[in-house]
Enzyme design. Structure first.
Site, PDB file in Angstrom:
ATOM      1  N   TYR A 154     162.743  12.802  -6.989  1.00 59.15           N
ATOM      2  CA  TYR A 154     161.713  13.162  -5.999  1.00 59.15           C
ATOM      3  C   TYR A 154     160.351  13.368  -6.671  1.00 59.15           C
ATOM      4  CZ  TYR A 154     159.634  15.824  -2.100  1.00 59.15           C
ATOM      5  OH  TYR A 154     158.822  16.272  -1.089  1.00 59.15           O
ATOM      6  N   LYS A 158     156.887  11.295  -6.060  1.00 58.13           N
ATOM      7  CA  LYS A 158     155.660  11.941  -5.567  1.00 58.13           C
ATOM      8  C   LYS A 158     154.524  11.846  -6.598  1.00 58.13           C
ATOM      9  CE  LYS A 158     157.205  13.220  -1.526  1.00 58.13           C
ATOM     10  NZ  LYS A 158     156.660  12.593  -0.305  1.00 58.13           N
TER      11      LYS A 158
HETATM   12  P1  NAD Z   1     161.524  16.060   7.305  1.00 57.11           P
HETATM   13  O1  NAD Z   1     162.846  15.671   6.765  1.00 57.11           O
HETATM   14  O2  NAD Z   1     161.476  16.847   8.559  1.00 57.11           O
HETATM   15  O3  NAD Z   1     160.601  14.776   7.529  1.00 57.11           O
HETATM   16  C1  NAD Z   1     160.764  13.543   6.900  1.00 57.11           C
HETATM   17  C2  NAD Z   1     160.793  12.464   7.971  1.00 57.11           C
HETATM   18  O4  NAD Z   1     160.827  11.172   7.358  1.00 57.11           O
HETATM   19  C3  NAD Z   1     162.027  12.559   8.867  1.00 57.11           C
HETATM   20  O5  NAD Z   1     161.631  12.438  10.215  1.00 57.11           O
HETATM   21  C4  NAD Z   1     162.852  11.369   8.437  1.00 57.11           C
HETATM   22  O6  NAD Z   1     163.679  10.855   9.473  1.00 57.11           O
HETATM   23  C5  NAD Z   1     161.754  10.388   8.081  1.00 57.11           C
HETATM   24  N1  NAD Z   1     162.236   9.273   7.274  1.00 57.11           N
HETATM   25  C6  NAD Z   1     163.078   9.334   6.205  1.00 57.11           C
HETATM   26  N2  NAD Z   1     163.297   8.095   5.738  1.00 57.11           N
HETATM   27  C7  NAD Z   1     162.568   7.243   6.515  1.00 57.11           C
HETATM   28  C8  NAD Z   1     162.364   5.844   6.518  1.00 57.11           C
HETATM   29  N3  NAD Z   1     162.976   5.063   5.606  1.00 57.11           N
HETATM   30  N4  NAD Z   1     161.557   5.287   7.465  1.00 57.11           N
HETATM   31  C9  NAD Z   1     160.932   6.059   8.377  1.00 57.11           C
HETATM   32  N5  NAD Z   1     161.097   7.411   8.426  1.00 57.11           N
HETATM   33  C10 NAD Z   1     161.897   7.982   7.505  1.00 57.11           C
HETATM   34  O7  NAD Z   1     160.785  16.815   6.129  1.00 57.11           O
HETATM   35  P2  NAD Z   1     159.273  17.325   5.996  1.00 57.11           P
HETATM   36  O8  NAD Z   1     159.372  18.561   5.200  1.00 57.11           O
HETATM   37  O9  NAD Z   1     158.595  17.339   7.298  1.00 57.11           O
HETATM   38  O10 NAD Z   1     158.664  16.201   5.048  1.00 57.11           O
HETATM   39  C11 NAD Z   1     157.553  15.396   5.386  1.00 57.11           C
HETATM   40  C12 NAD Z   1     156.891  14.889   4.112  1.00 57.11           C
HETATM   41  O11 NAD Z   1     156.334  15.995   3.395  1.00 57.11           O
HETATM   42  C13 NAD Z   1     157.846  14.201   3.134  1.00 57.11           C
HETATM   43  O12 NAD Z   1     157.201  13.117   2.513  1.00 57.11           O
HETATM   44  C14 NAD Z   1     158.129  15.278   2.118  1.00 57.11           C
HETATM   45  O13 NAD Z   1     158.516  14.750   0.882  1.00 57.11           O
HETATM   46  C15 NAD Z   1     156.790  15.972   2.064  1.00 57.11           C
HETATM   47  N6  NAD Z   1     156.822  17.329   1.527  1.00 57.11           N
HETATM   48  C16 NAD Z   1     157.497  18.313   2.161  1.00 57.11           C
HETATM   49  C17 NAD Z   1     157.510  19.599   1.611  1.00 57.11           C
HETATM   50  C18 NAD Z   1     158.232  20.762   2.250  1.00 57.11           C
HETATM   51  O14 NAD Z   1     158.247  21.847   1.655  1.00 57.11           O
HETATM   52  N7  NAD Z   1     158.801  20.622   3.434  1.00 57.11           N
HETATM   53  C19 NAD Z   1     156.829  19.841   0.419  1.00 57.11           C
HETATM   54  C20 NAD Z   1     156.152  18.813  -0.192  1.00 57.11           C
HETATM   55  C21 NAD Z   1     156.151  17.553   0.380  1.00 57.11           C
END
Ligand code: NAD
Length: 246
Positions: A154, A158
């Site tokens: 991951y 990123k």
């Molecule tokens: P989440 O799992 O709710 O959202 C991720 C979304 O991406 C989901 O709706 C999933 O179905 C979709 N997805 C996965 N694979 C896919 C694909 N191949 N095609 C289309 N859609 C796809 O999690 P989140 O926390 O809302 O994450 C959103 C973004 O933020 C991600 O990129 C994650 O890495 C990043 N992020 C999150 C956090 C955190 O603490 N939650 C921290 C840093 C970065």
């Protein structure tokens, strides 16, 4: 060409992506909600946007598939004639210590988080460069900056998003397209729900603001970066993390 500004958010049926879609709709964008799983959740986002008087279009598709991403972007330009904002938010985790991490765990995360971001930008780039405006906002993570035990796949994906953002910011700048990334810290979503309580407490103790962030903390920065207020900002990685990295 539609008159409203058009924004596409990938993985926008849950978590941070959902909040970004709702916020951009409130700001007056016609929002395209890309999703891969849980169509019912995508329908809920559409309904919520429409109930508030906004416009939403659902778009099913896997961003990690080059051809599908290309087709999705072509469909956007054919249907709406423009794309003002592309938010590459879709992402997955497959956490594991490297000794137990499989090749698939590594490849899957790189394919969705890094290649998926490339695929969507590549698919939109020709038309976006031609229209000579646009904002691209990529979702990185603090983990891409500082690393994390159990997340070598991951964090590599990123960190890759950061390199891609800076390179494309340079490439696209002459055509008035700004490319930035957001590096969220520890945000309350399904992704972080999976983390055991004890580890969550330890993580929170390392955050100067002493709490997890909320999806709206990220969505508000996306709305800013998408707006004309951010026209002179490009190639930046905005850390929205309660002070975790500084
Ligand atoms: P989440 O799992 O709710 O959202 C991720 C979304 O991406 C989901 O709706 C999933 O179905 C979709 N997805 C996965 N694979 C896919 C694909 N191949 N095609 C289309 N859609 C796809 O999690 P989140 O926390 O809302 O994450 C959103 C973004 O933020 C991600 O990129 C994650 O890495 C990043 N992020 C999150 C956090 C955190 O603490 N939650 C921290 C840093 C970065």
């Amino acid at each position: 060409m539609v008159e409203k500004k058009v924004a596409l958010v990938t993985g926008a049926n849950t978590g941070i992506g959902k909040e970004i879609a709702l916020t951009l709709a409130t700001e007056g964008y016609l929002v395209i909600v890309n999703y891969l799983f849980n169509e019912d959740k995508a329908q809920e986002v559409k309904l919520e946007i429409e109930n508030k008087g906004g416009q939403c279009h659902l778009q099913y598709g896997d961003v990690s598939d080059f051809k599908i991403a290309e087709e999705m972007m072509a469909e956007v330009f054919n249907t709406f004639g423009r794309l003002d904002v592309l938010v590459n938010n879709a992402g997955i985790t497959r956490d594991q210590l490297v000794l137990r991490m499989t090749e698939d765990d590594f490849d899957d995360v790189i394919r969705v988080n890094l290649k998926g971001t490339f695929n969507c930008i590549k698919g939109a780039s020709k038309k976006m460069l031609k229209q000579r405006f646009g904002k691209i906002i990529n979702m990185s993570s603090v983990v891409g900056i500082m690393g994390n035990v159990g997340q070598c796949n991951y964090s590599a994906s990123k960190a890759g998003v950061i390199g891609l953002t800076k390179s494309l910011a340079r490439e696209f700048a002459p055509r008035n397209i700004q490319v930035n990334a957001i590096a969220p810290g520890f945000i309350e979503t399904d992704m972080t729900d999976k983390i055991p309580e004890k580890i969550k407490e330890e993580m929170i103790s390392g955050i100067p603001l002493q709490r997890m962030g909320k999806p709206e903390d990220i969505a508000n920065i996306v709305a800013f970066l998408a707006s004309d207020k951010a026209n002179y900002i490009t190639g930046q990685i905005i850390q929205v993390d309660g002070g975790m990295t500084m």
